[in-house]
Each structure stands twice: as C-alpha cells, then as structure tokens.
Design an enzyme around this catalytic site. Structure first.
Site, PDB file in Angstrom:
ATOM      1  N   ASP A  35       1.383  -1.095   0.058  1.00  0.00           N
ATOM      2  CA  ASP A  35       0.085  -0.097  -0.065  1.00  0.00           C
ATOM      3  C   ASP A  35       1.063   1.051  -0.264  1.00  0.00           C
ATOM      4  OD1 ASP A  35      -2.446   1.863   1.000  1.00  0.00           O
ATOM      5  OD2 ASP A  35      -3.375   0.576   1.355  1.00  0.00           O
ATOM      6  N   ILE A  36       0.686   2.239  -0.894  1.00  0.00           N
ATOM      7  CA  ILE A  36       0.877   3.669  -1.192  1.00  0.00           C
ATOM      8  C   ILE A  36       1.233   4.461   0.399  1.00  0.00           C
ATOM      9  CG2 ILE A  36       1.948   3.822  -3.603  1.00  0.00           C
ATOM     10  CD1 ILE A  36      -0.530   5.788  -3.027  1.00  0.00           C
ATOM     11  N   ASN A  92     -12.855  -4.099   2.418  1.00  0.00           N
ATOM     12  CA  ASN A  92     -13.847  -2.863   2.399  1.00  0.00           C
ATOM     13  C   ASN A  92     -14.745  -2.869   1.344  1.00  0.00           C
ATOM     14  OD1 ASN A  92     -12.021  -1.700   4.683  1.00  0.00           O
ATOM     15  ND2 ASN A  92     -11.327  -0.705   3.466  1.00  0.00           N
ATOM     16  N   GLY A  98     -15.101   2.776   3.591  1.00  0.00           N
ATOM     17  CA  GLY A  98     -13.967   3.012   3.304  1.00  0.00           C
ATOM     18  C   GLY A  98     -13.494   3.174   2.029  1.00  0.00           C
ATOM     19  N   GLN A  99     -13.647   1.654   1.010  1.00  0.00           N
ATOM     20  CA  GLN A  99     -13.445   1.479  -0.203  1.00  0.00           C
ATOM     21  C   GLN A  99     -13.538   2.694  -1.025  1.00  0.00           C
ATOM     22  OE1 GLN A  99     -15.620  -0.996  -2.009  1.00  0.00           O
ATOM     23  NE2 GLN A  99     -13.783  -1.509  -3.573  1.00  0.00           N
ATOM     24  N   HIS A 105     -10.692  -5.454  -3.195  1.00  0.00           N
ATOM     25  CA  HIS A 105      -9.059  -5.815  -3.002  1.00  0.00           C
ATOM     26  C   HIS A 105      -9.345  -6.627  -0.817  1.00  0.00           C
ATOM     27  CE1 HIS A 105     -10.067  -2.180  -2.673  1.00  0.00           C
ATOM     28  NE2 HIS A 105      -9.169  -1.466  -1.675  1.00  0.00           N
ATOM     29  N   HIS A 107      -6.891  -5.702   2.541  1.00  0.00           N
ATOM     30  CA  HIS A 107      -5.899  -5.390   2.763  1.00  0.00           C
ATOM     31  C   HIS A 107      -5.395  -6.713   4.267  1.00  0.00           C
ATOM     32  CE1 HIS A 107      -7.029  -1.571   1.838  1.00  0.00           C
ATOM     33  NE2 HIS A 107      -7.795  -1.401   1.685  1.00  0.00           N
TER      34      HIS A 107
END
Length: 119
Positions: A35-36, A92, A98-99, A105, A107
C-alpha cells in the site's frame, strides 16, 4: 462488464503494468503489492487480476478467486513474517466502509498491535 479490465481503474492499471507498484507476490489470478499509504509495518493489498467492484461481487462471480485472495494473503503474512504474531485481512465494501478504489481488494495488515474493534 464485471471481470473485464476497466480503463479508469487504478488497480486494473497496476495489473496491466501501466501503473507501477511494489509487487510482493503474483499468482495466475492475483497480484499483491504494498500500500502506498501504509497503516501498519505490513500493509499489502491483494487483488484479483479480473475486475470486480467489491468483495461481494467477486465472491458471487468467482468464489475460487476469492479463496485465492485469502490464500495469497496468508502467503504475504508469512513472507513478511507476521503470520506467527498475527495479522488482519480487511475487505472494505462500499464508500461508507472506506473503500476508495472500486476493484475488489484485501488489505493484509500486521507488524503492530491491532486493536478491536477497528475504526
């Protein structure tokens, strides 16, 4: 159409190589990358190569790929050596949860204490 790459989808662009990412694992059906904006020392996203807007639509259309995501999440945790201390897998679904990227995907979070309940 579900399953088909979407021209405006960031994660579809990562799958195609159009957008760079720090990929940590790849399988026939999934890609896992860091994750960035990490929220934990280990924060990796595991995505299906095929485009589905959320986990529910992926599970309904391709349950085997949904299982692949969970299997790859466990492999990511092992690779980052957080499998023994514990890790969290979060999907999410929807903007209210919070998507922010509407490509299914998971997390994978670990490497620090993870309180319950989360935010």
């Amino acid at each position: 159409m579900a399953g088909e790459p979407q021209a405006d989808c960031l994660f579809c662009k990562i799958v195609s190589g159009e957008v760079p990412a720090t990929v940590v694992r790849e399988s026939e059906t999934t890609v896992a990358f860091r994750d960035i904006n990490p929220k934990a020392p280990t924060h990796v996203l595991v995505i299906p190569r095929a485009h589905y807007p959320d986990a529910a639509s992926l599970a309904a259309a391709e349950p085997a790929v949904a299982a692949d995501i969970l299997r790859e999440a466990a492999a990511v945790a092992a690779g980052d050596q957080v499998d023994a201390t514990g890790y969290r897998i979060v999907f999410n679904t929807g903007a209210g949860a919070g998507q922010t990227v509407f490509h299914a995907h998971a997390h994978v979070l670990g490497g620090r204490g993870l309180e319950w309940p989360p935010g």
